[in-house]
Design an enzyme around this catalytic site. Structure first.
Site, short mmCIF file in Angstrom:
data_model
loop_
_atom_site.label_atom_id
_atom_site.label_comp_id
_atom_site.label_asym_id
_atom_site.label_seq_id
_atom_site.Cartn_x
_atom_site.Cartn_y
_atom_site.Cartn_z
N LYS A 178 -43.37 16.21 -20.62
CA LYS A 178 -43.23 15.08 -19.68
C LYS A 178 -44.40 14.09 -19.77
O LYS A 178 -45.01 13.69 -18.76
CB LYS A 178 -43.05 15.59 -18.24
CG LYS A 178 -42.22 14.63 -17.37
CD LYS A 178 -41.74 15.29 -16.10
CE LYS A 178 -41.19 14.27 -15.11
NZ LYS A 178 -40.06 13.46 -15.59
N1 PMP Z 1 -35.11 14.99 -18.59
C1 PMP Z 1 -35.95 13.96 -18.45
C2 PMP Z 1 -36.30 13.16 -19.66
C3 PMP Z 1 -36.49 13.64 -17.20
O1 PMP Z 1 -37.33 12.61 -17.07
C4 PMP Z 1 -36.11 14.40 -16.08
C5 PMP Z 1 -36.64 14.06 -14.71
N2 PMP Z 1 -37.84 14.69 -14.43
C6 PMP Z 1 -35.22 15.49 -16.26
C7 PMP Z 1 -34.75 15.75 -17.54
C8 PMP Z 1 -34.83 16.39 -15.14
O2 PMP Z 1 -35.89 17.26 -14.82
P1 PMP Z 1 -36.07 17.81 -13.35
O3 PMP Z 1 -34.79 18.42 -12.95
O4 PMP Z 1 -37.18 18.79 -13.46
O5 PMP Z 1 -36.41 16.65 -12.50
#
Ligand code: PMP
Length: 307
Positions: free
Chosen positions: A159
């Site tokens: 991330k």
């Molecule tokens: N993929 C990406 C590229 C994201 O930015 C997110 C949002 N955080 C997600 C998937 C979903 O992750 P999460 O459920 O942990 O928010």
């Protein structure tokens, strides 16, 4: 200025008003994208008059994992992370659905794009947020012409702020072409994820999502959805998905902290199923919102009450 900007944020080791939490233009993270972040939500439960943070420990664990991958020093223990998060929400008097952004950034003003031996800092702020993607209608998605960054380029798993250029290219392309959201293929040409959310398809009653080696962010919501589905007796599978399986799918939805559970009506102008929200998607969307608002006692351990 919006009212919430006057509320407290955590910045540079102190609690200050969000409007004053600003960075020098020379900051390493701004110049090189050397930061990583989380996205967390808290939902307000009217009946209990309480705000519930969703899967805070999991978000913290993912941040620690990102720090390790990206060679950041940040290793804040969960207890401290929890204290800071609760203080931001309590001192801000938050009593509405909101989104929290923990942000760990290379704070030096030095030149040279590197990761080791550069000081990093932690910040956290909250903003009001209802739907990020519309969850009340079907979304039109487009397979992006942009390929998802691979694990050996910019690991999506971490991330990293800089990696969101990849997301932004795909999202702008999709919106400017008249779609609501983009679907990335990975370097192998197999389905990866949306610009800021994971993806699920339903085929013959089975819920399928790409595995964690498909250049995805390991979504917390993805894990929640898999657990909710299994507990409902729905068969689930984490496996490679090819592009045309999207067109052949009975149902498709995106999920994420921001996106929540948002269903897809068409991909590349091919209608999915009968063009209405599918039965499994509908069931999982209902369960997801009930869970997040603290209405399902069996999942309460995943929620942290603020008050
Ligand atoms: N993929 C990406 C590229 C994201 O930015 C997110 C949002 N955080 C997600 C998937 C979903 O992750 P999460 O459920 O942990 O928010």
């Amino acid at each position: 200025m919006e009212d919430f900007e006057k509320l407290p944020a955590y910045f540079d080791g102190k609690f200050i008003s969000l409007k004053d939490a600003n960075l020098n233009v020379r900051t390493h993270a701004l110049q090189y994208g050397t930061a990583f972040f989380g996205g967390m939500r808290a939902y307000y439960n009217e009946k209990e008059k309480n705000l519930f943070l969703v899967r805070l420990e999991d978000h913290h664990a993912r941040l620690r994992q990102s720090a390790k991958i990206l060679r950041f020093h940040w290793a804040m223990p969960y207890a401290e992370f929890l204290d800071i998060t609760l203080k931001v929400l309590k001192d801000g008097g938050w009593k509405q659905n909101c989104y929290l952004r923990p942000f760990i950034y290379k704070s030096e003003l030095s030149l040279s794009p590197r990761l080791h031996n550069v000081e990093d800092k932690f910040a956290l702020y909250a903003i009001p947020l209802e739907d990020y993607l519309d969850t009340t209608r079907g979304l039109k998605a487009q397979v992006s012409s942009w390929v998802r960054i691979s694990d050996n380029q910019i690991p999506a798993r971490a991330k990293a702020t800089g990696g969101y250029i990849n997301s932004a290219l795909a999202k702008s392309e999709a919106l400017e072409n008249g779609f609501d959201e983009a679907i990335f293929l990975d370097q192998r040409g197999l389905v990866s994820e949306g610009s800021a959310e994971n993806i699920f398809i339903v085929r013959a009653g089975k819920l399928i999502t790409p595995g964690t080696a498909s250049a995805i962010l390991e979504g917390v919501t993805r894990r929640t959805v898999l657990a909710l589905a299994r507990d409902l007796g729905i068969a689930t599978e984490e496996r490679d998905i090819s592009r045309t399986e999207l067109y052949a799918a009975d149902e498709i939805f995106f999920c994420g902290t921001g996106a929540q559970v948002a269903w897809v009506e068409s991909v590349d102008r091919r209608q999915i199923g009968d063009g209405k929200i599918g039965p499994l998607t509908q069931k999982l969307q209902e369960r997801f919102f009930a869970f997040a608002k603290g209405e399902l006692p069996e999942y309460k351990a995943w929620l942290t009450p603020v008050y």
